[in-house]
Structure formats: C-alpha cells, structure tokens
Design an enzyme around this catalytic site. Structure first.
Site, mmCIF file in Angstrom:
data_model
loop_
_atom_site.group_PDB
_atom_site.id
_atom_site.type_symbol
_atom_site.label_atom_id
_atom_site.label_comp_id
_atom_site.label_asym_id
_atom_site.label_seq_id
_atom_site.Cartn_x
_atom_site.Cartn_y
_atom_site.Cartn_z
ATOM 1 N N CYS A 139 -7.336 -1.972 6.941
ATOM 2 C CA CYS A 139 -6.469 -0.790 6.990
ATOM 3 C C CYS A 139 -5.042 -1.184 7.308
ATOM 4 O O CYS A 139 -4.311 -0.399 7.912
ATOM 5 C CB CYS A 139 -6.979 0.177 8.052
ATOM 6 N N ASP A 140 -4.618 -2.370 6.978
ATOM 7 C CA ASP A 140 -3.232 -2.774 7.206
ATOM 8 C C ASP A 140 -2.521 -2.817 5.865
ATOM 9 O O ASP A 140 -2.974 -3.489 4.936
ATOM 10 C CB ASP A 140 -3.168 -4.132 7.909
#
Lengths: 388, 388
Positions: free
Chosen positions: B336-337
């Site tokens: 989720c980066d």
C-alpha cells in the site's frame, strides 16, 4: 520528545545499553492522537492504517479505545485480531490482493474490501463462493484517483481509477451480488492543506448521484489518510482538518451526508516515536576550508529512514550541542551503499561542534520507520523499537 | 535461468509449495563467476563484496575456492569466519566505522581497513591501543572519489576523498604507526565501460609517487567492484575488464605494478539468482482504450527489488506467454505504498495475454535483493532465498 521518552533514554544510557539506534514510542501520545481524531471528526469512524506502525502495544491500545483498522495484508489482519479487535472493525484496504488472500480474509470474518477495477471485484465474488460467504454480506468501496497537491509524500497513480470509471466498477460489484458500499480516495501523505479533501469530495458526490441513477445506493465515503505529523514545518491541528472536511461534506452532499471513515497512520503515531542514533563519522571530502561536512549516522535509508527517499520527509534532528553555531551538512547512513544518503540536495544545518560518538535525536519517527528497515543489509540489524 | 533452477521451480510448483515470491540461487553459476574472475585477473586477489549476498552457502563455496572477503560490518565478518575463511582474508571495507566495531574487528584478527579521512585513521590507531594489537600489523588503504561515468548505479560522493587529500590521510596513518598500504576506488556499480578504471588508476599512481616523495612506500591498489551482471543490455565479459585493467596498470605504473584487489559483488552473484513472482492484478486506470495497463506483482521495491529505485536497474522479466504480442506496461509492487512502483517512467513491454495468477521470472536477481527486503512492511515477509 516527551518526558517519558527522555527518562527512558537516560536510564538506558546509564545502564550502558545504548548501543545501536533505537526507536522509542510513547503510547500516551498515541492515546492523545486517537482522542483528537475522535473529537475532531465525531461522526467518522477511525480506521488506523496498521502499516504505519504495527507494534502489538499500539494495536492493543487502539483496539481498547474503539478504533477500527485498515490492513494491507492477511498478516496485518491477524495482528489486529490478536490485539483484541473483532473482524467487523477491520478493512482490507489494499486494492492489490491475491484471490487466496481475499479467501483467507473472508474466513477471518473480514467483510469490507477496497477495489479499483472490475477484475478485483470478480476476485472477491469468486472468493466468496469458494468460502461459502454470502456475497450480500460483503461491502466493497471503490478507490478513485486524487491529485495529491499539497502533500509532502504525494501519491502516484498506483491506487485508484479515474472518477468516471468508479460507477462502472461499483455497478459490477452490485451485479455480482456484493454491496456497493462507497468511495475512497487519498489526498496524499503528510498533506498540509486542510482544503485538499474538497475536490475529491466533489467527485465522490458525483459518483453517488451517478450510482443512484443506476439504482444503486452508496452509503460511505472513506476520506483516507494524509493527516500530517509535525516534522520541521508547523502543520495545522486535527481540528482544522475536521472542520474543513465537514464543510466539504456539507457543500457536496447537502443534508444527505454519508457515513465516513478516515485512515490515519502517520497522524496517529508519527509524533509518538523518536529515534536515538549516533554520529559515526564527521569528515570532509577535501582539505578546502569551504568544503561541506559529511555527518554519518548509524541509521540511514535502509535502517528505517526510507522516507528520506528523494528527501521527501525532513525529520527534526536534535543534539546535545543545540545552541552552538551551525553549518549546513550532508547527512548519510552507515551502509556501504552510495544511495544511503539522507540529505544532500538540501543541506541540513547541524552544530559545528557535533562530534563522533555524539547521540542525535530524530523526532517524528513513530510512523513508517521500523517496518521499512531492511532485514540485514550490510549485516546491520533492523531498527529496534521499544514501546513505553 | 539455469536447468537446475528450472527443475527446482517445476518441482516446487508440482508440490504446491509455490506460494509467495522466492529467489533461487544456483551455486554452479557463482563457481563459474569466481573462476572467470580468477582467470581474467590472475595476479589480483578477489575480495567478494559480502553485502551483495551473504548467504552462508555462497560464503562457504567462495571460502573453499580461495576467495577473500570485503565486509561492511562486524556481523558480516562473523558470517565469513563461520563459513571457514580466516581473518587474514577479510577486509573491513566500510569507510564509516564505529570505534568499538574496529576494536571488535581487530579482536577477530582483521588487519585490513578502508579509510577516507584522518578521523577514521585515528579511530583505528586508538582501537589498536585499546585491543593491544601492534599498529604496525594493521594495513590501511585510502579510498578516493571517482566520477562513476558509465555506471548504471553511479555512486554518490559518499565514500572517498579527493585524490589530492589521500597522501595526507595515508601520511597520517604512517605517523600513527599503521601501515599505509594503498589506495582504493570504485568506478560505479554495474559499470558498462571497461575503460572506466583508467582515470582512477592515473590518480592512484600519482598518489603512489606523492607518498614515495614523503618516504612512504604504498603497495596496493584496490580496484573495487563495478563488474556488471547481465540484465537487459549485453555487458562485456570479465576478460575484457581484466585486459583493460591490466593495460591501465601498465600505462600508469610502468614496470612497478602494485598488488591489486578487486571487490566484485553483483558480478559474482547477480546472474546466479532468479526471482519467481506472481501477477496479482492487471488493470487500467480508466476505460479509455489507449490507457496503459498496470501489472502488479507480489514483489516490489520493499520486498527485494530496491534497486529499481529511480528505475536504475532494469531486470529482464520472463513469462510463460513470451512470444505473444506485447504492450508497454507500468509494473508495480504489492504494498500500500505509492512509491512501490518498479517501472513507470520507462514503460516495460509485457505480453498482452499476461493474466492474474501468472508466474513471472525476474532474472539477474542474485545480488542486492534478499538483504534489501524490508523486515515486514505491510505485513509481507522478506524475500525468501533458496540456494541450490
């Protein structure tokens, strides 16, 4: 820097146990941050972004305080469950999921999922069949792209679809029997502009209307994260964000304000953590008197300070020599990797008297540090965390 | 891709144990690479750069074959000693060392140290006194800056001093009773130009002359690493590097050719390893037919592919659909980066038929992958390595 952290570090040093960098996190600060979010956005459910810092003590505290949790993987869900939260307080917020991971999440009881395309909707529908979970129990929200202006760590186009595509994705979910639940977006990490939510709220409201015309009633807007922590620049308080978001909701949704969710990570734990590191070397590259000093620390990009990538996050650094005259320096990490340089394009002022062996305190280090640390690059152990 | 790796992956899949990305490393390739270095540079001692891949099996093989080892930390030294090499085959090649780590290295028997400034020389001299090691037993070489032109992963100014300062640093070592042993430099990682060593060899020869005038006889030139592995572009063979370096030595040192050292890391293990990963999602950000596809893998920047930073290293990626029509794609990782995107500025051609669940093979992944992996970012485990 809180009194509790100061006391802890003093005792650690007195005991001669201060070898190697350490991140110390004060749970009292996390408690205050949660309370501030809950008060400033009273009608909004808080989903803590576990990836920011998944320390069991943090998860337990937030679970006790009533927080919900935004997770990126099955491993994070299991940590949250182990910390005492129930599955109905967990979302699978990653838009990139293996179908078998969706299946595992469903078996754990998770019913809230992020998507940004039809293929991801279909994975969820298939996983529901495979795990015997009624599709009607599963809520799906569609993430839309957002430009991220005003953020220090702006997001790429990696997550989300254009707003024009969202109604199709949600209709696809609806046709598969899933509950088309709402919209999510993210205004960019470390967002300094309280008005940044306005444009995306306008897009969300338009999608609500479009779906309503198709006979699909959406009910939720996930406002994402982006709430900043204080590094060097002052940032607005959480209250200002709460007020601006409420104005935006009223402006775009009128008297039909939807359910809302926020996903703070950095804003919840960033200012709760402080890294104590050591100056390993101070040197110059030439004998020229004007040559810039290089200050090498025992922590760098691969030891937990990954967010200095492109010098995006500029941490406040305190030393026992603060007050002495300063000079701009390059700051670098301890590994044999040449990219392990923290600040070079924009030099960092540090005391001229700063010497080899001195300790430095890196503030605002509670989020996105420990879990970013490399497993053993150059033989250096990952960043140690102590929660007090 | 060797037959041994192909067979191994087939068996793993047949056993249903192919969950999660894995790096498989074939020791036969490492053996061939070591032999090629030893043959192409017959009068040069090979110091394997342990940081590239510290797998115990790799260290044991190289120790048996007679290699020496360039280490960045005490932990790496201990791993090399455990693999069966003696301390006289180990250098402490990191120019950034804590004084207590130098002391530990001296106690382990290490006598060869890199420096790039006088402060580092003084640490070594003090650590020698503290550990009762005669300073005359300790060899010190000074690293000089080098411009790195022609390298895919060019080095910053982090390591080394300007050549004009090196004689002063070495004279300082000499005055402290240490042996001023020689010069080191690094022409940049993944260096495609075999002539890149020439300029630095000229600088080294000038420092030899300057030191000789001061009554200090240097004896060694450490030629560093930089030897490439094959990614997408063809690279010259090790023999070409050996010949070019020998020409450079003769040109600058005449008939007084010094002892030499090389420190291959990537060139020793890069092509020995292959990552098998999985396509998690293929999607588009809008319904526009011209919109670029995003291909999301279950490995990314934080799972072992850190060297895609700034798209520096472009790995060859094979799929079972090779031969089908291709289209340029964005390739991204599973976290989720938002910065976890591998190739976006320069799109990567992949088969249009590539689908969710397909395996992909990432070649040239034996170096700088496993140890760069984050400890647990997003809850994802670090990259697993299997040595065969």
């Amino acid at each position: 820097m809180t009194d509790r952290i100061r006391d802890f570090l003093r005792v650690r040093r007195d005991l001669g146990q201060d070898e190697g960098p350490v991140m110390v996190l004060d749970l009292d600060v996390v408690r205050d941050n949660y309370t501030a979010f809950a008060r400033s956005l009273p009608d909004t459910r808080v989903f803590y972004a576990v990836k920011a810092n998944p320390a069991p003590e943090v998860l337990r505290l937030l679970a006790e305080m009533g927080s919900c949790f935004d997770t990126a993987s099955v491993a994070e869900m299991e940590m949250v469950l182990a910390a005492g939260a129930t599955a109905d307080r967990i979302s699978f917020g990653n838009t990139i999921k293996k179908e078998r991971c969706i299946g595992r999440a469903l078996k754990l009881g998770i019913r809230l999922f992020a998507v940004d395309c039809q293929a991801e909707v279909e994975k969820i529908a298939r996983a529901a069949v495979a795990t015997d979970v009624p599709t009607g129990e599963i809520r799906v929200f569609c993430r839309i792209l957002c430009d991220g202006a005003g953020a220090d760590w702006p997001l790429s186009r990696k997550f989300g679809c254009v707003p024009e595509m969202a109604a199709d994705v949600l209709e696809h979910a609806h046709r598969q029997g899933l509950e088309a639940y709402g919209i999510s977006f993210h205004v960019g990490s470390q967002q300094g502009n309280t008005e940044a939510w306005d444009g995306a709220l306008g897009s969300a409201a338009a999608i609500f209307r479009e779906c309503a015309e198709r006979g699909i009633g959406l009910s939720m807007v996930n406002l994402g994260g982006g709430f900043p922590t204080k590094y060097l620049k002052a940032v607005p308080g959480v209250e200002s964000y709460g007020e601006a978001i409420f104005r935006g909701l009223t402006k775009h949704f009128g008297n039909q304000i939807p359910e809302t969710i926020i996903e703070p990570g950095r804003g919840m734990v960033g200012n709760a953590g402080l890294i104590e590191a050591e100056v390993v070397l101070v040197s110059k590259k030439s004998a020229d008197a004007d040559e810039v000093r290089w200050v090498y620390l025992d922590i760098g990009k691969f030891g937990g300070l990954a967010e200095t990538m492109d010098e995006a996050i500029r941490y406040p650094i305190r030393t026992a020599r603060d007050g002495d005259a300063t000079e701009p320096c390059v700051i670098a990490g301890p590994t044999c990797d040449s990219v392990d340089v923290l600040y070079e394009r924009q030099l960092y002022p540090l005391p001229v008297s700063l010497s080899i062996g001195d300790k430095v305190l890196i503030e605002g280090a509670g989020a996105y540090t420990t879990t970013y640390a490399a497993v053993a690059f150059n033989g250096f152990p990952p960043l140690q965390q102590i929660v007090i």
